[in-house]
Design a protein around this motif. Sequence first.
Motif, PDB file in Angstrom:
ATOM      1  N   UNK A  89       0.813  -1.225   0.000  1.00  0.00           N
ATOM      2  CA  UNK A  89       0.000   0.000   0.000  1.00  0.00           C
ATOM      3  C   UNK A  89       0.844   1.272   0.000  1.00  0.00           C
ATOM      4  N   UNK A  90       2.131   1.153   0.317  1.00  0.00           N
ATOM      5  CA  UNK A  90       2.979   2.348   0.334  1.00  0.00           C
ATOM      6  C   UNK A  90       3.096   2.960  -1.059  1.00  0.00           C
ATOM      7  N   UNK A  91       2.809   2.136  -2.106  1.00  0.00           N
ATOM      8  CA  UNK A  91       2.892   2.640  -3.481  1.00  0.00           C
ATOM      9  C   UNK A  91       1.906   3.784  -3.730  1.00  0.00           C
ATOM     10  N   UNK A  92       0.785   3.784  -3.025  1.00  0.00           N
ATOM     11  CA  UNK A  92      -0.236   4.813  -3.281  1.00  0.00           C
ATOM     12  C   UNK A  92       0.259   6.205  -2.920  1.00  0.00           C
ATOM     13  N   UNK A  93       1.278   6.288  -2.075  1.00  0.00           N
ATOM     14  CA  UNK A  93       1.887   7.573  -1.735  1.00  0.00           C
ATOM     15  C   UNK A  93       3.267   7.716  -2.365  1.00  0.00           C
ATOM     16  N   UNK A  94       4.068   6.670  -2.251  1.00  0.00           N
ATOM     17  CA  UNK A  94       5.460   6.757  -2.704  1.00  0.00           C
ATOM     18  C   UNK A  94       5.580   7.013  -4.200  1.00  0.00           C
ATOM     19  N   UNK A  95       4.770   6.321  -5.011  1.00  0.00           N
ATOM     20  CA  UNK A  95       4.894   6.476  -6.468  1.00  0.00           C
ATOM     21  C   UNK A  95       4.585   7.896  -6.933  1.00  0.00           C
ATOM     22  N   UNK A  96       3.425   8.482  -6.574  1.00  0.00           N
ATOM     23  CA  UNK A  96       3.165   9.856  -7.042  1.00  0.00           C
ATOM     24  C   UNK A  96       4.092  10.897  -6.436  1.00  0.00           C
ATOM     25  N   UNK A  97       4.431  10.749  -5.138  1.00  0.00           N
ATOM     26  CA  UNK A  97       5.284  11.751  -4.489  1.00  0.00           C
ATOM     27  C   UNK A  97       6.696  11.718  -5.052  1.00  0.00           C
TER      28      UNK A  97
END
Length: 452
Positions: A373-381
């Motif tokens: 689930x960290x991808x939902x923040x890490x990828x766009x940021x």
Amino acid sequence: MFKPKESFTVWLAGMQWLFFIFTNTVMVPLSIGHALGLAPEDIASSMQRSFILTGVLCIVQAVWGHRYALMDGPAGVWWGLVLSICASAPAMGMDVGTVAASLSSGFILSSAIVIVLALSGFLNVLKRIFTPMVMGVFLLLLTFQLANTFFQGMIGYDQGGKWDLKMAALSLFIIIVVALIHLKGKGKWGQFSLLGGIIIGWTLYAILFGSSSRMGTAGGSNGIWHWLPWGTPGFEPGIIMVGLLAGLVNMTNTLTSLTAAGRLFKREATNKQFVRSILFTNGFSILAGCLGLIPFGTFASSIGFLENTKVLRRAALIAGSMMFIIVGIFPALGGWLSTLPLSVGNAVLFVAYLQMFGTAIRSFQGTTFNAKTIYRVALPVLTGISIMNIPASAFAEFPPLLTPILSNGLIIGVILAIILENLVRWELFETKAAEPKAAESKDHAMKPAAQA
């Protein structure tokens, strides 16, 4: 009526707002004027118009619009877009005059369409799209973007890639002063840390470097109200389309700003507040397009300022806005205020915007993060930050009209966040990650019973 002591506090807080509004406004008409090749007296006139309209809009919003202590001013999205289009004009085969005329049309048409969308209930669609996760990504990227800009300014970073160590040392001292006043200030004095940093930093700068104006233009032109100073509005389809997209992005900025303000002020913004805010912002933006200014927007960065100062009263913003209007009316005052060193203003704002980081992080509260689930923040940021650190020259081969969008890390990061939030069912990954932990906890609970 205010008591004398209370009135003094409001006007002191207003002075703090004055510097905040000025620092966030002054470079916009100056840089736009140079990009369009305007004469110095025309740039000075546009500055005065910008100051007056910004001050009036802030008061209107505080009293009749969103009714929060939030700054409304020249929108950063539009600012970057205009500078990028002007730089790309030769590649598009257009002269600056044609670009300016089409930009005026884009300002007016985009603002009018946003008003229609707001009255048609489009805000409800935006609210479903801009979840707390998307807003958190938006605020994080905005914090990184602003902090990077102000950090470079406060250390005297030049185009040659060199620091001014003397200036950087002064900026570090200013940051320490602001932090100490904010953390150690007794009573209400801690609320004026930014004002204290500006006064002390400005004084030390004058002692160490001497006084110098950073605007490079003077007022005193004969009349400041010029109708359609960029010429008769033109129609360049590509510029108009990009302008419409910028208008929508600016609309989402209002949504994010008011939502974050609702949490800070502990009273959630109503649908009427959102609509009134957009109506006033875009109504003034139409007027701005007719007066040779870029459209307005609600500054999400105001949240960082408010988090730092803790002065949430609308009266303080109104007082600062009134002072700003006076600065616009009298060029001599604007000339004096323009001697505020860029490095001092950047150092103070760098501290103010650190608080926005906390606001962004709080948007993620209640969300479970794991290896998936960290991808939902890490990828766009991280994608947005990466684009922010790529030189503008790297986008030279892209289609000129797409360059302002594709080279904007903030916009690309937010678009990625919206796509991820609407295409991926993250709750499934949260549940799967939680199941092993639950099973493990059950095993631990059974062991003592078995041993007994």
